[in-house]
Design a protein around this motif. Structure first.
Motif, PDB file in Angstrom:
ATOM      1  N   ARG A  50       0.815  -1.210   0.000  1.00 34.95           N
ATOM      2  CA  ARG A  50       0.000   0.000   0.000  1.00 34.95           C
ATOM      3  C   ARG A  50       0.851   1.264   0.000  1.00 34.95           C
ATOM      4  NH1 ARG A  50      -5.099   0.251   2.044  1.00 34.95           N
ATOM      5  NH2 ARG A  50      -6.280  -1.677   1.820  1.00 34.95           N
ATOM      6  N   LEU A  55      -1.330   4.365  -1.380  1.00 32.37           N
ATOM      7  CA  LEU A  55      -2.558   4.288  -0.578  1.00 32.37           C
ATOM      8  C   LEU A  55      -2.273   4.606   0.879  1.00 32.37           C
ATOM      9  CD1 LEU A  55      -4.468   1.117  -1.860  1.00 32.37           C
ATOM     10  CD2 LEU A  55      -5.131   3.500  -2.100  1.00 32.37           C
ATOM     11  N   LYS A  78       0.834   7.147  -9.337  1.00 32.22           N
ATOM     12  CA  LYS A  78      -0.470   6.571  -9.664  1.00 32.22           C
ATOM     13  C   LYS A  78      -0.674   6.410 -11.164  1.00 32.22           C
ATOM     14  CE  LYS A  78      -3.162   7.784  -5.605  1.00 32.22           C
ATOM     15  NZ  LYS A  78      -4.323   8.525  -5.111  1.00 32.22           N
ATOM     16  N   TYR A  83      -3.023  -1.791 -10.660  1.00 33.44           N
ATOM     17  CA  TYR A  83      -3.259  -2.403  -9.362  1.00 33.44           C
ATOM     18  C   TYR A  83      -4.421  -3.375  -9.461  1.00 33.44           C
ATOM     19  CZ  TYR A  83      -4.455  -2.679  -4.379  1.00 33.44           C
ATOM     20  OH  TYR A  83      -4.725  -3.110  -3.113  1.00 33.44           O
ATOM     21  N   LYS A  87      -9.543  -8.566  -3.507  1.00 31.86           N
ATOM     22  CA  LYS A  87     -10.966  -8.659  -3.800  1.00 31.86           C
ATOM     23  C   LYS A  87     -11.093  -8.467  -5.292  1.00 31.86           C
ATOM     24  CE  LYS A  87     -12.808  -6.519   0.351  1.00 31.86           C
ATOM     25  NZ  LYS A  87     -13.408  -5.255   0.743  1.00 31.86           N
ATOM     26  N   PHE A  88     -12.049  -9.106  -5.877  1.00 33.44           N
ATOM     27  CA  PHE A  88     -12.266  -8.983  -7.302  1.00 33.44           C
ATOM     28  C   PHE A  88     -12.623  -7.531  -7.633  1.00 33.44           C
ATOM     29  CE2 PHE A  88     -15.398  -9.006 -10.712  1.00 33.44           C
ATOM     30  CZ  PHE A  88     -14.529  -9.343 -11.717  1.00 33.44           C
ATOM     31  N   SER A  89     -11.960  -6.929  -8.630  1.00 34.30           N
ATOM     32  CA  SER A  89     -12.075  -5.477  -8.735  1.00 34.30           C
ATOM     33  C   SER A  89     -12.695  -4.933 -10.018  1.00 34.30           C
ATOM     34  CB  SER A  89     -10.708  -4.860  -8.533  1.00 34.30           C
ATOM     35  OG  SER A  89      -9.770  -5.529  -9.348  1.00 34.30           O
ATOM     36  N   ASP A  93     -21.931  -5.209 -12.683  1.00 31.27           N
ATOM     37  CA  ASP A  93     -23.135  -4.809 -13.411  1.00 31.27           C
ATOM     38  C   ASP A  93     -22.805  -4.030 -14.686  1.00 31.27           C
ATOM     39  OD1 ASP A  93     -22.161  -2.782 -11.861  1.00 31.27           O
ATOM     40  OD2 ASP A  93     -24.124  -1.938 -11.366  1.00 31.27           O
ATOM     41  N   TYR A 107      -7.450   6.289 -16.832  1.00 26.70           N
ATOM     42  CA  TYR A 107      -6.013   6.511 -16.991  1.00 26.70           C
ATOM     43  C   TYR A 107      -5.701   7.420 -18.170  1.00 26.70           C
ATOM     44  CZ  TYR A 107      -4.835   3.335 -13.276  1.00 26.70           C
ATOM     45  OH  TYR A 107      -4.700   2.772 -12.034  1.00 26.70           O
TER      46      TYR A 107
ATOM     47  N   LYS B  10     -20.438   5.880 -15.700  1.00 21.47           N
ATOM     48  CA  LYS B  10     -20.398   4.569 -15.061  1.00 21.47           C
ATOM     49  C   LYS B  10     -21.358   4.529 -13.872  1.00 21.47           C
ATOM     50  CE  LYS B  10     -18.347   2.946 -11.171  1.00 21.47           C
ATOM     51  NZ  LYS B  10     -18.178   3.652  -9.948  1.00 21.47           N
ATOM     52  N   HIS B  14     -24.745   2.128 -13.204  1.00 19.75           N
ATOM     53  CA  HIS B  14     -25.103   1.339 -12.016  1.00 19.75           C
ATOM     54  C   HIS B  14     -26.577   1.523 -11.674  1.00 19.75           C
ATOM     55  CE1 HIS B  14     -21.132   0.121 -11.221  1.00 19.75           C
ATOM     56  NE2 HIS B  14     -20.683   1.246 -10.710  1.00 19.75           N
ATOM     57  N   GLU B 198     -18.945   0.172  -3.172  1.00 24.74           N
ATOM     58  CA  GLU B 198     -17.637   0.087  -3.840  1.00 24.74           C
ATOM     59  C   GLU B 198     -16.530  -0.303  -2.869  1.00 24.74           C
ATOM     60  OE1 GLU B 198     -16.279   1.979  -7.016  1.00 24.74           O
ATOM     61  OE2 GLU B 198     -18.121   2.958  -7.654  1.00 24.74           O
ATOM     62  N   LYS B 199     -16.681   0.121  -1.617  1.00 21.58           N
ATOM     63  CA  LYS B 199     -15.698  -0.303  -0.619  1.00 21.58           C
ATOM     64  C   LYS B 199     -15.823  -1.805  -0.412  1.00 21.58           C
ATOM     65  CE  LYS B 199     -15.848   3.599   2.525  1.00 21.58           C
ATOM     66  NZ  LYS B 199     -16.024   3.875   3.955  1.00 21.58           N
ATOM     67  N   GLU B 200     -17.090  -2.268  -0.344  1.00 20.23           N
ATOM     68  CA  GLU B 200     -17.332  -3.679  -0.077  1.00 20.23           C
ATOM     69  C   GLU B 200     -16.812  -4.580  -1.198  1.00 20.23           C
ATOM     70  OE1 GLU B 200     -21.047  -5.236   2.543  1.00 20.23           O
ATOM     71  OE2 GLU B 200     -21.536  -4.182   0.728  1.00 20.23           O
ATOM     72  N   ILE B 201     -17.083  -4.221  -2.448  1.00 21.58           N
ATOM     73  CA  ILE B 201     -16.668  -5.114  -3.525  1.00 21.58           C
ATOM     74  C   ILE B 201     -15.210  -4.899  -3.914  1.00 21.58           C
ATOM     75  CG2 ILE B 201     -18.985  -5.380  -4.475  1.00 21.58           C
ATOM     76  CD1 ILE B 201     -18.322  -3.428  -6.625  1.00 21.58           C
ATOM     77  N   GLY B 202     -14.563  -3.896  -3.342  1.00 25.72           N
ATOM     78  CA  GLY B 202     -13.122  -3.748  -3.551  1.00 25.72           C
ATOM     79  C   GLY B 202     -12.733  -2.816  -4.687  1.00 25.72           C
ATOM     80  N   THR B 203     -13.735  -2.308  -5.418  1.00 26.61           N
ATOM     81  CA  THR B 203     -13.389  -1.429  -6.537  1.00 26.61           C
ATOM     82  C   THR B 203     -12.878  -0.077  -6.053  1.00 26.61           C
ATOM     83  OG1 THR B 203     -15.731  -0.961  -6.623  1.00 26.61           O
ATOM     84  CG2 THR B 203     -14.856  -2.409  -8.305  1.00 26.61           C
ATOM     85  N   GLU B 205     -10.784   0.587  -3.792  1.00 22.21           N
ATOM     86  CA  GLU B 205      -9.332   0.539  -3.647  1.00 22.21           C
ATOM     87  C   GLU B 205      -8.642   0.774  -4.986  1.00 22.21           C
ATOM     88  OE1 GLU B 205      -7.236  -2.278  -0.324  1.00 22.21           O
ATOM     89  OE2 GLU B 205      -7.716  -3.114  -2.250  1.00 22.21           O
ATOM     90  N   VAL B 206      -9.150   0.082  -6.003  1.00 24.21           N
ATOM     91  CA  VAL B 206      -8.554   0.197  -7.330  1.00 24.21           C
ATOM     92  C   VAL B 206      -8.701   1.619  -7.868  1.00 24.21           C
ATOM     93  CG1 VAL B 206      -8.585  -0.719  -9.665  1.00 24.21           C
ATOM     94  CG2 VAL B 206      -9.042  -2.221  -7.748  1.00 24.21           C
ATOM     95  N   ILE B 207      -9.889   2.196  -7.616  1.00 23.06           N
ATOM     96  CA  ILE B 207     -10.142   3.561  -8.078  1.00 23.06           C
ATOM     97  C   ILE B 207      -9.211   4.545  -7.359  1.00 23.06           C
ATOM     98  CG2 ILE B 207     -11.862   5.415  -8.098  1.00 23.06           C
ATOM     99  CD1 ILE B 207     -12.442   3.317 -10.142  1.00 23.06           C
ATOM    100  N   LEU B 208      -8.970   4.281  -6.064  1.00 21.42           N
ATOM    101  CA  LEU B 208      -8.118   5.197  -5.308  1.00 21.42           C
ATOM    102  C   LEU B 208      -6.652   5.092  -5.733  1.00 21.42           C
ATOM    103  CD1 LEU B 208      -9.648   5.059  -1.736  1.00 21.42           C
ATOM    104  CD2 LEU B 208      -9.708   6.926  -3.366  1.00 21.42           C
ATOM    105  N   VAL B 209      -6.248   3.929  -6.244  1.00 24.77           N
ATOM    106  CA  VAL B 209      -4.882   3.793  -6.745  1.00 24.77           C
ATOM    107  C   VAL B 209      -4.746   4.496  -8.099  1.00 24.77           C
ATOM    108  CG1 VAL B 209      -3.122   2.134  -7.480  1.00 24.77           C
ATOM    109  CG2 VAL B 209      -4.527   1.635  -5.513  1.00 24.77           C
ATOM    110  N   SER B 210      -5.882   4.708  -8.762  1.00 26.71           N
ATOM    111  CA  SER B 210      -5.846   5.359 -10.078  1.00 26.71           C
ATOM    112  C   SER B 210      -5.598   6.865  -9.917  1.00 26.71           C
ATOM    113  CB  SER B 210      -7.180   5.135 -10.787  1.00 26.71           C
ATOM    114  OG  SER B 210      -8.107   6.109 -10.372  1.00 26.71           O
ATOM    115  N   LEU B 367      -6.551   4.388   2.358  1.00 24.31           N
ATOM    116  CA  LEU B 367      -7.543   3.542   3.023  1.00 24.31           C
ATOM    117  C   LEU B 367      -7.128   3.054   4.400  1.00 24.31           C
ATOM    118  CD1 LEU B 367      -8.939   1.535   0.027  1.00 24.31           C
ATOM    119  CD2 LEU B 367     -10.168   3.126   1.463  1.00 24.31           C
TER     120      LEU B 367
END
Lengths: 247, 368
Positions: A50, A55, A78, A83, A87-89, A93, A107, B10, B14, B198-203, B205-210, B367
């Motif tokens: 992290r 992060l 960044k 990354y 968890k699946f990211s 939907d 990006y 996006k 949803h 989004e916190k729950e499914i983990g996305t 984190e990925v968005i915050l790294v972007s 996070l």
């Protein structure tokens, strides 16, 4: 070029109150290398990762990622990393195409480049004709491979993978590692944490964290030789047994 | 396309893909307005009553006719004894009984003093009060009609004018109330749930790294809900004007501007909730407990705040919906301009700024 260092860490430390999660770790990662980052749960590998991803700010020590400083050049880091979390990211939907468009767009890829990339990526994954399928409807293995391809859609210098193959069957894991090798061949550095010791053997070099420190760092072959072990499993057990702190 | 717009799109997808939730979001205000408008009205119409007429003369017949002709009452039974009255009340058949004593007209003509007894079912005190008031008014009317030919030495007549809502319609007070409730729920609850998801499914984190800036992520997540709330405001206003006959007396532009302000307040509350909640269920529950009930209780649209104990009155001041309710009532019903509501507007702006800065500051950029 091959010896260019893309990640350097010097005495990198993270403390939470009186708890030292990461204790003065130092290492370098070379361009295009597949660097395995191992450790038992709670050894501090996620925290270390992290810090490198921006992060979390280090408490002390120094580190650069893709040539940028982790304290000062967060935004530049960044832009140059990919990354994939444990968890699946992806968004379940949204369709495959929408997920690609979203991440590529974030990006800053141009519309034209996004189109090109989408076609290429679907072809590589043998998912042509599936671009309008909701990600929800894909089998887990496909999702994972798609998530990895999307994590490197913007051709980053480094991709960080946090236990990317959790819960996936052995065949899919092999396929997943084929993708990792392909990325590495393209010059993308792969920084991967994992629990699976067979995966550790796929890495060019492996570091093993125990209690927040890096206790061993070498190629899998050397590690096994030095610890007179038959497998990485043995090496890992020898080191991890020394751990004092619990999860 | 711009990074920010891509993210907004996006977010919209949803909402669009989750048809069931979208359906609820769009129809909830409509159903609420219709429910409050037609089912939960606190006006009394056609209350069932009984009459115990012991004198059966010209005067009692006239009064009885007046009462049963009124739209408030529906005479369902003529009873013949007090026992009968009590039995009818016990069966729950009537809300009010009118009792004329023996020789009512005689008393009226010869002693200038006659009595009528009104017996009301006070298990529901408000209704009981209202019914006795209506009945008294009808009886007073009758009295005036028989005395108008005679000259009385002194008379004081009260002239009552019901300002802003001459027909005393309940809709005038609950339309603004429902607006506050719906905006609060849609904005705060839905944003908090969508961020926590989004916190729950983990996305997240990925968005915050972007390279996306956290501030922009938050704003992008709220914009689609802002649009949905605008739609809700439109449907509520249309229904209230064309179905419930509640006019918009003041400026429509000001009304919409103030509604947008309140929407932003609610969105900030949602972001704040999402900072603390770890799961979608927690976010939903926190939103309901901390928003729905206070808005219902303290906005003043169901229960008058002036009648509450002082501590509760003080608490009501920190409920944003209270100020919005005052603003909307002033514009919509009283037709007042900005000069009349600048204080309330300023309070809402202040609350929004405070909430927004706390929630954005707390939004976990890093996070851990």
């Amino acid at each position: 070029m091959q010896n260019e260092k893309v990640i350097t860490a010097k005495e990198l430390t993270k403390r939470f109150g009186s708890f030292t999660a990461v204790d003065k770790i130092s290492f370098d990662v070379k361009k295009g290398e597949i660097f395995g980052f191992l450790g038992a749960n709670g050894a501090g590998k996620t925290t270390a990762m992290r810090m490198l991803c921006g992060l979390s700010l280090p408490t002390s020590g120094a580190a650069t990622v893709a040539g940028f400083d982790v304290y000062e050049q967060n935004e530049l880091i960044k832009k140059n990393i990919g990354y994939m979390s444990q968890k699946f990211s992806l968004y379940e939907d949204l369709t495959i195409r929408e997920n690609i468009k979203l991440y590529a767009g974030i990006y800053g890829l141009t519309d034209e480049r996004i189109k090109e990339k989408t076609t290429m990526l679907l072809k590589d994954l043998h998912m042509e004709g599936e671009e309008k399928t909701l990600v929800r409807a894909l089998p887990l293995g496909w999702k994972q491979k798609l998530a990895f391809s999307i994590a490197i859609v913007h051709d980053p210098a480094i991709v960080f993978l946090d236990e990317p193959t959790g819960g996936v069957d052995p065949i899919t894991r092999r396929e997943f590692w084929t993708l990792i090798y392909e990325a590495s061949a393209k010059g993308i550095t792969v920084f991967v944490t994992t629990h699976y010791m067979d995966e550790a053997e796929y890495c060019n070099r492996v570091s093993i964290m125990v209690d927040g420190r890096i206790d061993a760092l070498d190629s899998p072959a050397n590690l096994m030789k030095n610890h007179s072990a038959k497998s990485m499993d043995d090496v890992f057990l020898q080191l991890a047994r020394k751990a004092v702190r619990k999860e | 396309m711009n990074q920010f717009l891509i993210f907004v799109k996006k977010e919209w997808l949803h909402i669009w893909r989750d048809r069931r939730t979208l359906f609820i979001l769009i129809w909830m205000p409509v159903v609420q307005i219709l429910l409050y408008g037609f089912a939960l009205t606190n006006e009394v119409k056609n209350a069932k009553i009984a009459i115990f007429d012991q004198s059966k003369d010209e005067a009692t017949t006239a009064i009885t006719n007046e009462i049963s002709a009124s739209r408030y009452f529906n005479l369902i039974k003529n009873v013949h004894s007090y026992k009968d009255i009590e039995a009818t009340f016990r069966e729950g058949k009537i809300r009010l009984a009118v009792v004329f004593p023996l020789g009512f007209r005689n008393d009226l003509l010869h002693t200038n003093h006659a009595q009528i007894q009104l017996i009301a079912d006070a298990t529901d005190p408000n209704t009981a009060n209202m019914l006795t008031n209506y009945a008294t008014a009808i009886i007073n009317n009758y009295q005036q009609s028989i005395t108008q030919n005679e000259k009385l030495p002194y008379t004081i007549k009260t002239q009552v004018r019901m300002l802003y809502n001459p027909e005393l319609k309940g809709a005038y007070s609950f339309v603004p109330g429902v607006m506050a409730l719906v905006l609060m729920l849609v904005c705060a609850m839905m944003t908090s749930i969508s961020i926590v998801r989004e916190k729950e499914i983990g996305t997240m984190e990925v968005i915050l790294v972007s390279p996306l800036k956290p501030f922009r992520i938050i704003i992008a997540k709220t914009i689609p809900y802002l649009l949905v709330s605008m739609l809700n405001i439109a449907s509520i206003l249309l229904l209230s004007v064309f179905v419930l006959d509640v006019p918009i007396v003041g400026s429509l532009g000001l009304l919409i501007a103030e509604s947008i302000l309140f929407t932003v307040t609610s969105l900030s509350v949602g972001i704040l909730i999402s900072n603390t909640a770890k799961t979608q269920q927690t976010a939903q529950f926190t939103s309901l407990m901390s928003l729905f009930l206070p808005t219902l209780l303290f906005s003043g649209f169901l229960f008058p705040i002036e009648n509450m104990p002082i501590p509760l009155q003080v608490i009501s001041n920190i409920v944003p919906a209270k100020w919005y309710y005052i603003i909307i009532k002033s514009i919509m019903i009283k037709g007042l301009g900005f000069t009349a509501i600048w204080k309330e507007t300023l309070i809402l702006v202040g609350m929004t700024v405070i909430l927004l800065s706390i929630s954005i500051k707390n939004f976990k950029i890093r996070l851990s």
